[in-house]
Design a protein around this motif. Sequence first.
Motif, PDB file in Angstrom:
ATOM      1  N   VAL A 134       0.826  -1.201   0.000  1.00  0.00           N
ATOM      2  CA  VAL A 134       0.000   0.000   0.000  1.00  0.00           C
ATOM      3  C   VAL A 134       0.862   1.254   0.000  1.00  0.00           C
ATOM      4  CG1 VAL A 134      -1.746   1.307   1.280  1.00  0.00           C
ATOM      5  CG2 VAL A 134      -1.913  -1.197   1.113  1.00  0.00           C
ATOM      6  N   GLN A 135       0.534   2.172  -0.898  1.00  0.00           N
ATOM      7  CA  GLN A 135       1.205   3.459  -0.994  1.00  0.00           C
ATOM      8  C   GLN A 135       0.275   4.563  -0.489  1.00  0.00           C
ATOM      9  OE1 GLN A 135       1.852   3.201  -5.298  1.00  0.00           O
ATOM     10  NE2 GLN A 135       4.046   2.934  -4.955  1.00  0.00           N
ATOM     11  N   ARG A 136       0.879   5.681  -0.079  1.00  0.00           N
ATOM     12  CA  ARG A 136       0.106   6.846   0.372  1.00  0.00           C
ATOM     13  C   ARG A 136       0.279   7.960  -0.650  1.00  0.00           C
ATOM     14  NH1 ARG A 136       0.845  11.673   3.013  1.00  0.00           N
ATOM     15  NH2 ARG A 136      -0.751  12.294   4.555  1.00  0.00           N
ATOM     16  N   PHE A 137      -0.844   8.557  -1.067  1.00  0.00           N
ATOM     17  CA  PHE A 137      -0.841   9.620  -2.064  1.00  0.00           C
ATOM     18  C   PHE A 137      -1.494  10.877  -1.518  1.00  0.00           C
ATOM     19  CE2 PHE A 137      -0.717   5.716  -4.490  1.00  0.00           C
ATOM     20  CZ  PHE A 137       0.165   5.991  -5.526  1.00  0.00           C
ATOM     21  N   THR A 138      -1.018  12.025  -1.965  1.00  0.00           N
ATOM     22  CA  THR A 138      -1.736  13.269  -1.754  1.00  0.00           C
ATOM     23  C   THR A 138      -2.771  13.404  -2.873  1.00  0.00           C
ATOM     24  OG1 THR A 138      -0.101  14.490  -3.044  1.00  0.00           O
ATOM     25  CG2 THR A 138       0.252  14.361  -0.651  1.00  0.00           C
ATOM     26  N   LEU A 139      -3.661  14.376  -2.748  1.00  0.00           N
ATOM     27  CA  LEU A 139      -4.723  14.512  -3.737  1.00  0.00           C
ATOM     28  C   LEU A 139      -4.225  15.046  -5.071  1.00  0.00           C
ATOM     29  CD1 LEU A 139      -7.810  15.708  -1.672  1.00  0.00           C
ATOM     30  CD2 LEU A 139      -6.930  13.399  -2.071  1.00  0.00           C
ATOM     31  N   ASP A 140      -2.965  15.442  -5.138  1.00  0.00           N
ATOM     32  CA  ASP A 140      -2.390  15.789  -6.447  1.00  0.00           C
ATOM     33  C   ASP A 140      -1.686  14.596  -7.083  1.00  0.00           C
ATOM     34  OD1 ASP A 140      -0.135  15.642  -4.882  1.00  0.00           O
ATOM     35  OD2 ASP A 140       0.490  17.720  -5.177  1.00  0.00           O
ATOM     36  N   GLY A 141      -1.845  13.419  -6.480  1.00  0.00           N
ATOM     37  CA  GLY A 141      -1.326  12.186  -7.067  1.00  0.00           C
ATOM     38  C   GLY A 141       0.128  11.913  -6.768  1.00  0.00           C
ATOM     39  N   ARG A 142       0.675  12.559  -5.761  1.00  0.00           N
ATOM     40  CA  ARG A 142       2.091  12.368  -5.447  1.00  0.00           C
ATOM     41  C   ARG A 142       2.276  11.381  -4.291  1.00  0.00           C
ATOM     42  NH1 ARG A 142       4.643  18.530  -5.758  1.00  0.00           N
ATOM     43  NH2 ARG A 142       3.989  18.963  -7.913  1.00  0.00           N
ATOM     44  N   THR A 143       3.358  10.624  -4.367  1.00  0.00           N
ATOM     45  CA  THR A 143       3.724   9.696  -3.304  1.00  0.00           C
ATOM     46  C   THR A 143       5.234   9.695  -3.122  1.00  0.00           C
ATOM     47  OG1 THR A 143       3.593   7.386  -2.555  1.00  0.00           O
ATOM     48  CG2 THR A 143       3.842   7.746  -4.932  1.00  0.00           C
ATOM     49  N   ASP A 144       5.664   9.403  -1.907  1.00  0.00           N
ATOM     50  CA  ASP A 144       7.096   9.268  -1.627  1.00  0.00           C
ATOM     51  C   ASP A 144       7.592   7.852  -1.891  1.00  0.00           C
ATOM     52  OD1 ASP A 144       7.275  11.927  -0.812  1.00  0.00           O
ATOM     53  OD2 ASP A 144       6.774  11.441   1.279  1.00  0.00           O
ATOM     54  N   ASP A 145       6.678   6.945  -2.195  1.00  0.00           N
ATOM     55  CA  ASP A 145       7.028   5.551  -2.446  1.00  0.00           C
ATOM     56  C   ASP A 145       7.567   5.438  -3.878  1.00  0.00           C
ATOM     57  OD1 ASP A 145       6.958   2.753  -3.034  1.00  0.00           O
ATOM     58  OD2 ASP A 145       5.411   2.467  -1.506  1.00  0.00           O
ATOM     59  N   PRO A 146       8.791   4.928  -4.054  1.00  0.00           N
ATOM     60  CA  PRO A 146       9.378   4.885  -5.396  1.00  0.00           C
ATOM     61  C   PRO A 146       8.849   3.762  -6.286  1.00  0.00           C
ATOM     62  CG  PRO A 146      10.889   3.930  -3.813  1.00  0.00           C
ATOM     63  CD  PRO A 146       9.741   4.481  -3.009  1.00  0.00           C
ATOM     64  N   ARG A 147       8.077   2.853  -5.751  1.00  0.00           N
ATOM     65  CA  ARG A 147       7.584   1.738  -6.547  1.00  0.00           C
ATOM     66  C   ARG A 147       6.531   2.217  -7.554  1.00  0.00           C
ATOM     67  NH1 ARG A 147       5.927  -2.232  -1.715  1.00  0.00           N
ATOM     68  NH2 ARG A 147       5.042  -0.210  -1.019  1.00  0.00           N
ATOM     69  N   PRO A 148       6.401   1.535  -8.687  1.00  0.00           N
ATOM     70  CA  PRO A 148       5.429   1.954  -9.707  1.00  0.00           C
ATOM     71  C   PRO A 148       4.007   1.999  -9.148  1.00  0.00           C
ATOM     72  CG  PRO A 148       6.944   0.332 -10.606  1.00  0.00           C
ATOM     73  CD  PRO A 148       7.211   0.373  -9.141  1.00  0.00           C
ATOM     74  N   SER A 149       3.272   3.008  -9.578  1.00  0.00           N
ATOM     75  CA  SER A 149       1.887   3.196  -9.139  1.00  0.00           C
ATOM     76  C   SER A 149       0.927   2.874 -10.278  1.00  0.00           C
ATOM     77  CB  SER A 149       1.667   4.641  -8.689  1.00  0.00           C
ATOM     78  OG  SER A 149       2.583   5.008  -7.673  1.00  0.00           O
ATOM     79  N   TYR A 150      -0.346   2.693  -9.952  1.00  0.00           N
ATOM     80  CA  TYR A 150      -1.353   2.471 -10.978  1.00  0.00           C
ATOM     81  C   TYR A 150      -1.443   3.676 -11.908  1.00  0.00           C
ATOM     82  CZ  TYR A 150      -3.262  -1.539  -8.368  1.00  0.00           C
ATOM     83  OH  TYR A 150      -3.433  -2.744  -7.728  1.00  0.00           O
ATOM     84  N   LEU A 151      -1.616   3.426 -13.192  1.00  0.00           N
ATOM     85  CA  LEU A 151      -1.742   4.509 -14.161  1.00  0.00           C
ATOM     86  C   LEU A 151      -2.949   5.391 -13.847  1.00  0.00           C
ATOM     87  CD1 LEU A 151      -1.090   2.562 -17.504  1.00  0.00           C
ATOM     88  CD2 LEU A 151       0.505   4.067 -16.294  1.00  0.00           C
ATOM     89  N   GLU A 152      -4.014   4.784 -13.327  1.00  0.00           N
ATOM     90  CA  GLU A 152      -5.255   5.519 -13.135  1.00  0.00           C
ATOM     91  C   GLU A 152      -5.469   5.987 -11.694  1.00  0.00           C
ATOM     92  OE1 GLU A 152      -8.479   4.519 -16.276  1.00  0.00           O
ATOM     93  OE2 GLU A 152      -8.012   2.650 -15.217  1.00  0.00           O
ATOM     94  N   LEU A 153      -4.397   6.288 -10.997  1.00  0.00           N
ATOM     95  CA  LEU A 153      -4.532   6.774  -9.629  1.00  0.00           C
ATOM     96  C   LEU A 153      -5.339   8.069  -9.563  1.00  0.00           C
ATOM     97  CD1 LEU A 153      -2.366   9.345  -8.873  1.00  0.00           C
ATOM     98  CD2 LEU A 153      -0.762   7.525  -9.452  1.00  0.00           C
ATOM     99  N   TYR A 154      -5.422   8.792 -10.688  1.00  0.00           N
ATOM    100  CA  TYR A 154      -6.148  10.064 -10.688  1.00  0.00           C
ATOM    101  C   TYR A 154      -7.662   9.866 -10.598  1.00  0.00           C
ATOM    102  CZ  TYR A 154      -1.719  12.233 -11.721  1.00  0.00           C
ATOM    103  OH  TYR A 154      -0.412  12.659 -11.651  1.00  0.00           O
ATOM    104  N   ILE A 155      -8.151   8.675 -10.896  1.00  0.00           N
ATOM    105  CA  ILE A 155      -9.557   8.392 -10.604  1.00  0.00           C
ATOM    106  C   ILE A 155      -9.811   8.653  -9.130  1.00  0.00           C
ATOM    107  CG2 ILE A 155     -11.274   6.550 -10.362  1.00  0.00           C
ATOM    108  CD1 ILE A 155     -10.126   5.258 -12.854  1.00  0.00           C
ATOM    109  N   HIS A 156      -8.964   8.103  -8.298  1.00  0.00           N
ATOM    110  CA  HIS A 156      -9.121   8.188  -6.857  1.00  0.00           C
ATOM    111  C   HIS A 156      -8.848   9.606  -6.357  1.00  0.00           C
ATOM    112  CE1 HIS A 156      -9.139   3.723  -6.760  1.00  0.00           C
ATOM    113  NE2 HIS A 156      -8.325   3.887  -7.792  1.00  0.00           N
TER     114      HIS A 156
END
Length: 244
Positions: free
Chosen positions: A67-89
């Motif tokens: 599990v990664q933590r994101f801000t509402l601008d889609g940023r995370t400090d986790d360097p692992r690849p994220s889902y392409l569609e994180l902006y849905i959330h």
Amino acid sequence: MPEDAPEPGGTPAPGDQRRALAEANHILVDQGILDAFGHVSVRSAEDPGAFLLSRNLAPGLVQEDDVQRFTLDGRTDDPRPSYLELYIHAEVYRARPDVQAVVHSHSPAVIPFGVTATPLRPVLHMAGFLAPRVPVFDTRDTLGPASDLLIRSAESGAALAAALGPASVVLMRGHGSTAVGRSLEEAVYRAVYTEVNAHAQAEALRLGGCVYLTDEEAAATVATNTKQLPRAWGFWRDRAHRPA
């Protein structure tokens, strides 16, 4: 209710959210809502301006550490690849302060209602949340005629959130759907019963027509079923974790 189940009507305590999110992934796979694709998130209990979402991984494989933590601008400090569609959330959380969890899926019975003129409407008492209407989002209106239909940017995520409006579910033409809830339990429940209702409605239409729930009936069923969310969550969680 099992000791480790989320509290009724709300997101789990901060220390439990990652575990509950992993469980949500497993439940949705077991229920046929997610397969190798799709994703589920929960708003952070510690910071409403952030949300938790797995790294780019097939949902059935998700564990707490993914599990990664994101801000509402889609940023995370986790360097692992994220889902392409994180902006849905991200954009749904930005637009809807009441939403505490989001499920994006490609569940098969739902797809036809996003590509035909037949609206998805509640036909069974477990799906009253589909009233008064289920909107349809078409990426062509935002991204033009040559996109891959994915929500890859804040702009397209905001357009999807605008199409969702105050509804519980939005269909995505040729893509799937996004369901939201006031808790992780509720979002999972809505994703499951959106698929169940879509299948039942299609079968009824093939038999000659549907008698739909009135808006008043739908509201009454939601008031009743919301109180039963822990019952569904506990059953689905235990089923998803049963020995092979």
